[in-house]
Scaffold this motif. Sequence first.
Motif, PDB file in Angstrom:
ATOM      1  N   PHE A  27     -60.606 -24.375  -3.593  1.00 44.84           N
ATOM      2  CA  PHE A  27     -61.643 -23.943  -4.335  1.00 44.84           C
ATOM      3  C   PHE A  27     -62.029 -24.923  -5.326  1.00 44.84           C
ATOM      4  O   PHE A  27     -62.851 -24.918  -5.881  1.00 44.84           O
ATOM      5  CB  PHE A  27     -61.180 -22.515  -4.897  1.00 44.84           C
ATOM      6  CG  PHE A  27     -61.164 -21.392  -3.910  1.00 44.84           C
ATOM      7  CD1 PHE A  27     -62.282 -21.074  -3.418  1.00 44.84           C
ATOM      8  CD2 PHE A  27     -60.020 -20.676  -3.826  1.00 44.84           C
ATOM      9  CE1 PHE A  27     -62.309 -20.028  -2.228  1.00 44.84           C
ATOM     10  CE2 PHE A  27     -59.970 -19.708  -2.965  1.00 44.84           C
ATOM     11  CZ  PHE A  27     -60.872 -19.304  -2.090  1.00 44.84           C
ATOM     12  N   ILE A  28     -61.053 -25.705  -5.691  1.00 40.72           N
ATOM     13  CA  ILE A  28     -61.304 -26.707  -6.740  1.00 40.72           C
ATOM     14  C   ILE A  28     -62.324 -27.768  -6.451  1.00 40.72           C
ATOM     15  O   ILE A  28     -63.001 -28.220  -7.233  1.00 40.72           O
ATOM     16  CB  ILE A  28     -60.134 -27.598  -7.348  1.00 40.72           C
ATOM     17  CG1 ILE A  28     -59.647 -28.627  -6.291  1.00 40.72           C
ATOM     18  CG2 ILE A  28     -59.189 -26.776  -8.008  1.00 40.72           C
ATOM     19  CD1 ILE A  28     -58.461 -29.413  -6.800  1.00 40.72           C
ATOM     20  N   PHE A  29     -62.630 -28.049  -5.079  1.00 37.79           N
ATOM     21  CA  PHE A  29     -63.643 -28.897  -4.696  1.00 37.79           C
ATOM     22  C   PHE A  29     -64.946 -28.181  -5.019  1.00 37.79           C
ATOM     23  O   PHE A  29     -66.124 -28.895  -5.310  1.00 37.79           O
ATOM     24  CB  PHE A  29     -63.670 -29.243  -3.231  1.00 37.79           C
ATOM     25  CG  PHE A  29     -62.270 -30.001  -2.795  1.00 37.79           C
ATOM     26  CD1 PHE A  29     -62.491 -31.332  -2.855  1.00 37.79           C
ATOM     27  CD2 PHE A  29     -61.237 -29.412  -2.238  1.00 37.79           C
ATOM     28  CE1 PHE A  29     -61.450 -32.012  -2.852  1.00 37.79           C
ATOM     29  CE2 PHE A  29     -60.281 -30.241  -1.836  1.00 37.79           C
ATOM     30  CZ  PHE A  29     -60.211 -31.675  -2.211  1.00 37.79           C
ATOM     31  N   ARG A  30     -65.160 -26.923  -5.054  1.00 44.36           N
ATOM     32  CA  ARG A  30     -66.233 -26.173  -5.420  1.00 44.36           C
ATOM     33  C   ARG A  30     -66.508 -25.796  -6.823  1.00 44.36           C
ATOM     34  O   ARG A  30     -67.332 -26.023  -7.416  1.00 44.36           O
ATOM     35  CB  ARG A  30     -66.515 -24.970  -4.611  1.00 44.36           C
ATOM     36  CG  ARG A  30     -67.715 -24.288  -4.733  1.00 44.36           C
ATOM     37  CD  ARG A  30     -68.908 -24.560  -4.056  1.00 44.36           C
ATOM     38  NE  ARG A  30     -69.997 -23.465  -4.307  1.00 44.36           N
ATOM     39  CZ  ARG A  30     -71.065 -23.601  -4.391  1.00 44.36           C
ATOM     40  NH1 ARG A  30     -71.725 -24.872  -4.075  1.00 44.36           N
ATOM     41  NH2 ARG A  30     -72.257 -22.796  -4.792  1.00 44.36           N
ATOM     42  N   TRP A  31     -65.057 -25.427  -7.341  1.00 44.61           N
ATOM     43  CA  TRP A  31     -65.358 -24.843  -8.775  1.00 44.61           C
ATOM     44  C   TRP A  31     -63.924 -25.505  -9.428  1.00 44.61           C
ATOM     45  O   TRP A  31     -62.924 -24.811  -9.442  1.00 44.61           O
ATOM     46  CB  TRP A  31     -65.004 -23.166  -8.724  1.00 44.61           C
ATOM     47  CG  TRP A  31     -66.259 -22.428  -8.056  1.00 44.61           C
ATOM     48  CD1 TRP A  31     -67.478 -22.590  -8.364  1.00 44.61           C
ATOM     49  CD2 TRP A  31     -66.411 -21.715  -6.750  1.00 44.61           C
ATOM     50  NE1 TRP A  31     -68.353 -21.960  -7.609  1.00 44.61           N
ATOM     51  CE2 TRP A  31     -67.588 -21.341  -6.571  1.00 44.61           C
ATOM     52  CE3 TRP A  31     -65.153 -21.590  -5.753  1.00 44.61           C
ATOM     53  CZ2 TRP A  31     -67.868 -20.828  -5.412  1.00 44.61           C
ATOM     54  CZ3 TRP A  31     -65.541 -21.007  -4.828  1.00 44.61           C
ATOM     55  CH2 TRP A  31     -66.834 -20.359  -4.715  1.00 44.61           C
ATOM     56  N   TRP A 114     -58.520 -34.446  -4.125  1.00 44.28           N
ATOM     57  CA  TRP A 114     -59.566 -34.037  -5.326  1.00 44.28           C
ATOM     58  C   TRP A 114     -59.921 -35.069  -6.534  1.00 44.28           C
ATOM     59  O   TRP A 114     -60.860 -35.348  -6.843  1.00 44.28           O
ATOM     60  CB  TRP A 114     -59.548 -32.569  -5.788  1.00 44.28           C
ATOM     61  CG  TRP A 114     -60.385 -32.198  -6.854  1.00 44.28           C
ATOM     62  CD1 TRP A 114     -61.671 -31.814  -6.620  1.00 44.28           C
ATOM     63  CD2 TRP A 114     -60.149 -31.865  -8.316  1.00 44.28           C
ATOM     64  NE1 TRP A 114     -62.138 -31.335  -7.945  1.00 44.28           N
ATOM     65  CE2 TRP A 114     -61.328 -31.563  -8.973  1.00 44.28           C
ATOM     66  CE3 TRP A 114     -59.025 -32.302  -9.091  1.00 44.28           C
ATOM     67  CZ2 TRP A 114     -61.395 -31.272 -10.218  1.00 44.28           C
ATOM     68  CZ3 TRP A 114     -59.083 -32.282 -10.266  1.00 44.28           C
ATOM     69  CH2 TRP A 114     -60.389 -31.793 -10.953  1.00 44.28           C
ATOM     70  N   LEU A 115     -58.633 -35.548  -6.731  1.00 43.22           N
ATOM     71  CA  LEU A 115     -58.687 -36.523  -7.984  1.00 43.22           C
ATOM     72  C   LEU A 115     -59.288 -37.742  -7.343  1.00 43.22           C
ATOM     73  O   LEU A 115     -60.135 -38.497  -7.937  1.00 43.22           O
ATOM     74  CB  LEU A 115     -57.318 -36.804  -8.406  1.00 43.22           C
ATOM     75  CG  LEU A 115     -56.717 -35.648  -9.417  1.00 43.22           C
ATOM     76  CD1 LEU A 115     -55.269 -35.944  -9.512  1.00 43.22           C
ATOM     77  CD2 LEU A 115     -57.386 -35.809 -10.678  1.00 43.22           C
TER      78      LEU A 115
END
Length: 120
Positions: A27-31, A114-115
Amino acid sequence: MSNQLAADLVVLLHFSFIVFVVFGGLFIFRWPWIAWLHLPAAAWGAFIELSGGICPLTPLENRLRAAADGDTYAGDFIDHYIMPVIYPSGLTHQIQIAFGIVVLMLNSIIYGLWLARRRR
């Protein structure tokens, strides 16, 4: 609310938490703010598995089932599909350690990707 229904709801909450621990990092890719919720959840899940501990939801569910006079139904969705995921038969401490390592590795990959994406 009956104790049986409450126990079933605890199982669904438990299952949802497990899914979030394992895959919530996606979910971190979107939020990106989800990381503030997911990282502690993933750390808790990995800790429970690596330490051989028991999630507090498990005794709660057991107390509710006992208060409902045990398992008063057979063959429902939760017992058939969700319970074996949460409590696989033959679960040993070594398997729990493997689950904990998988959680750590999978989430390390997700957060690493993500990073890397953010640095570009």
